[in-house]
Motif scaffolding. Structure first.
Motif, PDB file in Angstrom:
ATOM      1  N   THR A   6       0.836  -1.186   0.000  1.00 28.36           N
ATOM      2  CA  THR A   6       0.000   0.000   0.000  1.00 28.36           C
ATOM      3  C   THR A   6       0.879   1.246   0.000  1.00 28.36           C
ATOM      4  N   ASP A   7       0.597   2.121  -0.951  1.00 27.81           N
ATOM      5  CA  ASP A   7       1.325   3.376  -1.036  1.00 27.81           C
ATOM      6  C   ASP A   7       0.790   4.303   0.070  1.00 27.81           C
ATOM      7  N   THR A   8       1.643   4.737   0.976  1.00 27.07           N
ATOM      8  CA  THR A   8       1.188   5.571   2.095  1.00 27.07           C
ATOM      9  C   THR A   8       1.702   6.993   1.930  1.00 27.07           C
ATOM     10  N   LEU A   9       0.800   7.962   2.157  1.00 29.45           N
ATOM     11  CA  LEU A   9       1.293   9.330   2.206  1.00 29.45           C
ATOM     12  C   LEU A   9       0.742  10.023   3.426  1.00 29.45           C
ATOM     13  N   ARG A  10       1.497  11.024   3.885  1.00 31.37           N
ATOM     14  CA  ARG A  10       1.116  11.697   5.125  1.00 31.37           C
ATOM     15  C   ARG A  10       0.733  13.133   4.792  1.00 31.37           C
ATOM     16  N   THR A  11      -0.356  13.596   5.395  1.00 29.49           N
ATOM     17  CA  THR A  11      -0.765  14.989   5.213  1.00 29.49           C
ATOM     18  C   THR A  11      -1.271  15.509   6.556  1.00 29.49           C
ATOM     19  N   GLU A  12      -1.775  16.740   6.554  1.00 28.69           N
ATOM     20  CA  GLU A  12      -2.301  17.258   7.822  1.00 28.69           C
ATOM     21  C   GLU A  12      -3.798  16.979   7.955  1.00 28.69           C
ATOM     22  N   VAL A  13      -4.560  17.246   6.885  1.00 28.11           N
ATOM     23  CA  VAL A  13      -5.996  16.945   6.934  1.00 28.11           C
ATOM     24  C   VAL A  13      -6.366  16.098   5.711  1.00 28.11           C
ATOM     25  N   ALA A  18     -15.112  15.848  -2.679  1.00 29.52           N
ATOM     26  CA  ALA A  18     -14.762  17.088  -3.391  1.00 29.52           C
ATOM     27  C   ALA A  18     -16.012  17.830  -3.840  1.00 29.52           C
ATOM     28  N   GLY A  19     -17.031  17.859  -2.968  1.00 29.68           N
ATOM     29  CA  GLY A  19     -18.169  18.748  -3.187  1.00 29.68           C
ATOM     30  C   GLY A  19     -17.771  20.130  -2.680  1.00 29.68           C
ATOM     31  N   PRO A  20     -18.731  21.053  -2.625  1.00 33.01           N
ATOM     32  CA  PRO A  20     -18.390  22.399  -2.141  1.00 33.01           C
ATOM     33  C   PRO A  20     -17.754  22.386  -0.747  1.00 33.01           C
ATOM     34  N   ALA A  21     -18.213  21.513   0.153  1.00 30.00           N
ATOM     35  CA  ALA A  21     -17.679  21.510   1.518  1.00 30.00           C
ATOM     36  C   ALA A  21     -16.203  21.118   1.506  1.00 30.00           C
ATOM     37  N   GLY A  22     -15.864  20.005   0.863  1.00 40.08           N
ATOM     38  CA  GLY A  22     -14.479  19.524   0.849  1.00 40.08           C
ATOM     39  C   GLY A  22     -13.549  20.475   0.115  1.00 40.08           C
ATOM     40  N   LEU A  23     -14.021  21.002  -1.019  1.00 35.58           N
ATOM     41  CA  LEU A  23     -13.174  21.910  -1.808  1.00 35.58           C
ATOM     42  C   LEU A  23     -12.904  23.202  -1.042  1.00 35.58           C
ATOM     43  N   LEU A  24     -13.961  23.765  -0.450  1.00 36.02           N
ATOM     44  CA  LEU A  24     -13.771  25.022   0.279  1.00 36.02           C
ATOM     45  C   LEU A  24     -12.880  24.806   1.501  1.00 36.02           C
ATOM     46  N   LEU A  25     -13.064  23.669   2.177  1.00 44.80           N
ATOM     47  CA  LEU A  25     -12.217  23.399   3.345  1.00 44.80           C
ATOM     48  C   LEU A  25     -10.750  23.330   2.925  1.00 44.80           C
ATOM     49  N   SER A  26     -10.449  22.624   1.841  1.00 46.15           N
ATOM     50  CA  SER A  26      -9.037  22.530   1.422  1.00 46.15           C
ATOM     51  C   SER A  26      -8.502  23.914   1.078  1.00 46.15           C
ATOM     52  N   HIS A  27      -9.372  24.748   0.493  1.00 46.65           N
ATOM     53  CA  HIS A  27      -8.953  26.101   0.113  1.00 46.65           C
ATOM     54  C   HIS A  27      -8.646  26.958   1.353  1.00 46.65           C
ATOM     55  N   LEU A  28      -9.544  26.945   2.331  1.00 43.21           N
ATOM     56  CA  LEU A  28      -9.335  27.773   3.530  1.00 43.21           C
ATOM     57  C   LEU A  28      -8.150  27.267   4.354  1.00 43.21           C
ATOM     58  N   LEU A  29      -7.970  25.953   4.393  1.00 46.32           N
ATOM     59  CA  LEU A  29      -6.811  25.409   5.122  1.00 46.32           C
ATOM     60  C   LEU A  29      -5.517  25.823   4.436  1.00 46.32           C
ATOM     61  N   ALA A  30      -5.494  25.714   3.107  1.00 45.47           N
ATOM     62  CA  ALA A  30      -4.280  26.078   2.365  1.00 45.47           C
ATOM     63  C   ALA A  30      -3.908  27.544   2.623  1.00 45.47           C
ATOM     64  N   ALA A  31      -4.955  28.399   2.722  1.00 49.54           N
ATOM     65  CA  ALA A  31      -4.686  29.822   2.967  1.00 49.54           C
ATOM     66  C   ALA A  31      -3.985  30.030   4.309  1.00 49.54           C
ATOM     67  N   GLN A  32      -4.168  29.074   5.234  1.00 46.38           N
ATOM     68  CA  GLN A  32      -3.502  29.163   6.544  1.00 46.38           C
ATOM     69  C   GLN A  32      -2.251  28.287   6.586  1.00 46.38           C
ATOM     70  N   GLY A  33      -1.843  27.786   5.432  1.00 46.56           N
ATOM     71  CA  GLY A  33      -0.637  26.957   5.385  1.00 46.56           C
ATOM     72  C   GLY A  33      -0.848  25.531   5.863  1.00 46.56           C
ATOM     73  N   VAL A  34      -2.101  25.087   5.941  1.00 46.00           N
ATOM     74  CA  VAL A  34      -2.374  23.709   6.381  1.00 46.00           C
ATOM     75  C   VAL A  34      -2.571  22.832   5.134  1.00 46.00           C
ATOM     76  N   GLU A  35      -1.837  21.743   5.080  1.00 46.90           N
ATOM     77  CA  GLU A  35      -1.851  20.878   3.897  1.00 46.90           C
ATOM     78  C   GLU A  35      -2.983  19.845   3.981  1.00 46.90           C
ATOM     79  N   SER A  36      -3.586  19.568   2.846  1.00 46.46           N
ATOM     80  CA  SER A  36      -4.634  18.545   2.835  1.00 46.46           C
ATOM     81  C   SER A  36      -4.556  17.717   1.558  1.00 46.46           C
TER      82      SER A  36
END
Ligand code: APR
Ligand code: PHB
Length: 396
Positions: A6-13, A18-36
């Motif tokens: 199994t290929d494993t990768l590590r992220t923060e969130v 990838a509906g509006p909720a998931g996309l917007l969350l990744s966008h707002l987190l990225a703006a704070q430097g949080v990786e997802s």
């Protein structure tokens, strides 16, 4: 690596959906430097083209604009002062700006999603589309992870500090919360929605009570209209001809009254939507947090679904940022309780609009509905209550 590893990768969130909720969350987190990392069962094209309700509350517009997503919205979105409420022989304009100093915007959810996908792509967001077998693990520990099969059929594992379940009403995240409560209501009617290549016959949305059933005239642009008819659940969209649809819309929306006319046009899409209310609580367990339709569904009558998903994410993004960046769990711990206050307000408002406007077949209900409509359209207190809920309270 052998074929079975199994290929494993590590992220923060790890964000599921990838509906509006998931996309917007990744966008707002990225703006704070949080990786997802965003995980999605559908293809990118499917996600970007789905047709859904198109009304944004003032607070949703403000948040999208502050997040750098407001450019096309400002150009192509249409600011509306209010709505029309109609019942036989009467059409009343409720002016939200006069009543509460707030307004709403017509901007399709398809457009919001397309803007989000474009912004995430420009930011090199990591996505996995067309995945299968999504499963959540160890969410009650501080090392939760998600496993899935990627588009090429390879097993994958994403380890994270937190998992965001933004996977809509049929995703697996809600089921990963043990215990909890659900409240659910299925309404005995459905909406038949059409998209039509014709200029809207109205400047603002018309919500119409009619003895035949509810009708709604909405819009997408200067040349595209979106209209709905109340129908029986399970109605086959193919069982109505375009002429029948336009005739019934004309009847229910009051074609010919006080000189108003409904202009028909080519129908480009037909679909039937069920009407359901659903709330799951708590919206979190350990390091798993639900947002949007994964935690709650509202019937579309109050146009709250997308706005509620945005409101959840407006709370969740700072909560996860504090958790990841500062190891401060205070906002995260309070997330569900804070979010549910707005969820229940919108659940009530959506139920209230729905039951006020749809034909139930009960003559007693009918008289109550008409009395309620007369009150909402003639009393400033009644109108203000509707306006406050429809245009939405500030997120803070
Ligand atoms: N693994 C990964 N992704 C999944 C899985 C899974 N097992 N199951 C579902 N998904 C995806 C769906 O394919 C969908 O793209 O999660 C996404 C959820 O997106 P939405 O259903 O759009 O939900 P949400 O982002 O909460 O947006 C709420 O959608 O239904 C409307 O009215 C509602 O406007 C509101 C908005
Ligand atoms: C829509 O435009 O699709 C729409 C508008 C208002 C609603 C529901 C749907 O209440």
């Amino acid at each position: 690596m052998n074929a079975m590893s199994t290929d494993t990768l590590r992220t923060e969130v790890a964000i599921i959906g990838a509906g509006p909720a998931g996309l917007l969350l990744s966008h707002l987190l990225a703006a704070q430097g949080v990786e997802s990392v965003v995980l999605e069962t559908r293809t990118r094209d499917y996600v970007a083209a789905r047709i859904r309700a198109g009304i944004l509350e003032q607070s949703s517009v403000d948040l999208l604009t502050e997040a750098g997503l407001g450019e096309r919205l400002a150009r192509e979105g249409d600011q509306h002062r209010g709505i029309y409420l109609q019942f036989p022989h009467e059409r009343h304009h409720l002016d939200f700006v006069d009543l509460i100093g707030r307004s709403v915007w017509v901007y399709g959810q398809t457009e919001v999603t397309a803007d989000l996908v474009a912004a995430r792509d420009a930011d090199d967001q990591q996505f996995f589309y067309s995945i299968s077998d999504t499963a959540l693990h160890d969410v009650d520990t501080d090392r939760p992870y998600v496993t899935f099969t990627d588009a090429e059929g390879a097993p994958r594992r994403v380890e994270a500090v937190a998992v965001a379940g933004c996977d809509g009403s049929f995703g697996p995240s809600r089921g990963a919360i043990p215990g909890g409560s659900t409240w659910e209501k299925t309404y005995p009617y459905a909406w038949f929605g059409i998209l039509a290549d014709v200029a809207p016959s109205t400047d603002e949305l018309i919500y119409a009570w009619h003895p035949n059933g509810f009708a709604l005239h909405s819009m997408r642009s200067e040349s595209v209209s979106r209209l709905y008819l109340q129908v029986e659940p399970g109605t086959d969209p193919a069982s109505w001809s375009d002429d029948q649809i336009w005739d019934e819309l004309a009847t229910r929306l009051g074609h010919g009254q006080d000189g108003w006319t409904l202009t028909p046009g080519p129908v480009t899409d037909k679909s039937v939507l069920p009407m359901r209310s659903y709330v799951h609580a708590p919206m979190q367990h350990g390091r798993l947090f639900l947002a949007g339709d994964a935690a709650h569904i509202v019937p579309p009558t109050g146009a709250k679904g997308l706005n509620l998903a945005i409101a959840d994410v407006a709370l969740l993004a700072p909560a996860l940022t504090d958790l990841v960046r500062k190891k401060d769990a205070r906002l995260a711990d309070a997330y569900s309780q804070t979010a549910l206050r707005r969820v229940w307000r919108c659940t009530h408002f959506s139920w209230w609009m729905t039951t006020m406007l749809h034909r139930s077949g009960d003559p007693f209900d009918e008289q109550l509905q008409l009395s309620q409509l007369r009150w909402v359209t003639s009393s400033e207190a009644g109108a203000t209550g509707l306006a406050e809920n429809y245009a939405g309270m500030p997120f803070a």
